[in-house]
Scaffold this motif. Structure first.
Motif, PDB file in Angstrom:
ATOM      1  N   THR A   2      -4.579  -8.391  -0.360  1.00 66.54           N
ATOM      2  CA  THR A   2      -4.478  -7.392   0.704  1.00 66.54           C
ATOM      3  C   THR A   2      -4.070  -6.025   0.170  1.00 66.54           C
ATOM      4  O   THR A   2      -4.229  -5.015   0.862  1.00 66.54           O
ATOM      5  N   GLU A   3      -3.556  -5.967  -1.066  1.00 67.56           N
ATOM      6  CA  GLU A   3      -3.174  -4.668  -1.621  1.00 67.56           C
ATOM      7  C   GLU A   3      -4.407  -3.819  -1.966  1.00 67.56           C
ATOM      8  O   GLU A   3      -4.296  -2.605  -2.130  1.00 67.56           O
ATOM      9  N   GLN A  47      -7.242  -1.871  -0.789  1.00 69.37           N
ATOM     10  CA  GLN A  47      -7.687  -1.245   0.446  1.00 69.37           C
ATOM     11  C   GLN A  47      -9.207  -1.210   0.515  1.00 69.37           C
ATOM     12  O   GLN A  47      -9.863  -0.841  -0.454  1.00 69.37           O
ATOM     13  N   GLN A  72      -4.097  -2.869 -10.618  1.00 69.22           N
ATOM     14  CA  GLN A  72      -2.659  -2.728 -10.820  1.00 69.22           C
ATOM     15  C   GLN A  72      -2.161  -3.708 -11.892  1.00 69.22           C
ATOM     16  O   GLN A  72      -2.692  -4.821 -12.024  1.00 69.22           O
TER      17      GLN A  72
END
Length: 290
Positions: free
Chosen positions: A114-115, A117, A274
């Protein structure tokens, strides 16, 4: 009044057969960068900015001001250097609004959490069909030209158009349509939008692979030349003829060598994933998916 003639400088990355461009307003120092390349050594998993640095050096040597960093689509054959160029120029980064569709599709394919976007917010501006913008005094218009991917754009800047992967040089043909969200019939109709531009419009390719019997790389043609001579879609080729040819041809093609790393990075506007809890960044390799 005829369209202004931008000054177009090309930069060729032979490992990925990619053309990047600096598009300059002839009446000022303002310019845009189209489809930049981040160098990537797949075997080592190592990126470098050598190609992008050549563009930056050109910009600095010529005292140019970069208004826009433009992506024609989410490339599947090279990584984008947009974040590096944005950091050094302060320019806005733009892509088509249907990037959201691509992010949704490949967010699922790579099982992103969900991180990640899926609203295009990694970019500064999402262009819709018919949108206009300026580069100094140069007027530019956006054509949504899907078919290769759902988010493909053609940027019409003065008397020049940057078609991404929609078209290749007349002796090489057209883009493949077998990626997720691609469609041959849609591509044919998108190409007709490009063909509706004035015959003398200069067309700049994103890639060239040297057609059979041609020894030199090439990157520039015109609407008139493509309409008459494109080996896939020129000379009055009908939509059904094109769809049959394109579908049969695509079934014989291998996936691009860099599709897996390219899409993961480019759907993030050129940013790397990330870091994980050990501080290291990773790309995923989905098995037997494509």
């Amino acid at each position: 009044m005829s369209a202004l003639k931008p000054v177009v400088t090309h930069f060729f990355d032979e490992p990925t057969n990619t053309y990047s461009y600096v598009v300059k307003d002839p009446n000022s120092s303002h310019c845009a960068i189209v489809d930049s390349v981040l160098d990537f050594d797949y075997a080592a998993g190592r990126t470098s900015t050598e190609s992008a640095e050549r563009i930056l050096k050109f910009i600095k040597d010529n005292h140019l001001t970069v208004d826009w960093i433009l992506e024609t689509h989410v490339h599947a054959d090279h990584l984008s250097a947009a974040p590096f160029l944005k950091e050094h120029t302060g320019a806005q980064l733009g892509i088509g609004e249907h990037i959201k569709t691509v992010q949704e599709t490949f967010g699922k394919a790579f099982n992103e959490g969900t991180e990640f976007q899926r609203d295009g917010s990694q970019f500064d501006h999402l262009f819709a069909d018919g949108d206009t913008f300026s580069i100094g005094e140069l007027q530019a218009q956006v054509l949504h030209t899907p078919g290769h991917t759902p988010a493909c754009l053609t940027y019409v800047i003065g008397d020049a158009a940057f078609v991404g992967d929609t078209l290749f040089m007349p002796d090489y043909g057209t883009a493949r349509c077998d990626f997720p969200g691609g469609d041959a019939r849609t591509l044919y109709r998108s190409i007709q939008k490009v063909f509706a531009l004035p015959d003398q419009t200069r067309l700049f390719m994103c890639h060239d692979y040297k057609a059979p019997d041609r020894d030199e790389y090439a990157f520039e043609t015109t609407v008139a030349e493509e309409k008459q001579n494109n080996v896939h879609v020129g000379g009055g080729t009908t939509e059904d003829e094109f769809v049959k040819m394109r579908t049969e041809r695509d079934a014989t093609l291998n996936m691009p060598r860099l599709i897996l790393p390219s899409v993961q990075i480019n759907m993030r506007a050129g940013h790397l994933p990330q870091p994980e809890n050990n501080g290291q960044r990773y790309l995923k390799l989905p098995l037997n998916l494509f």
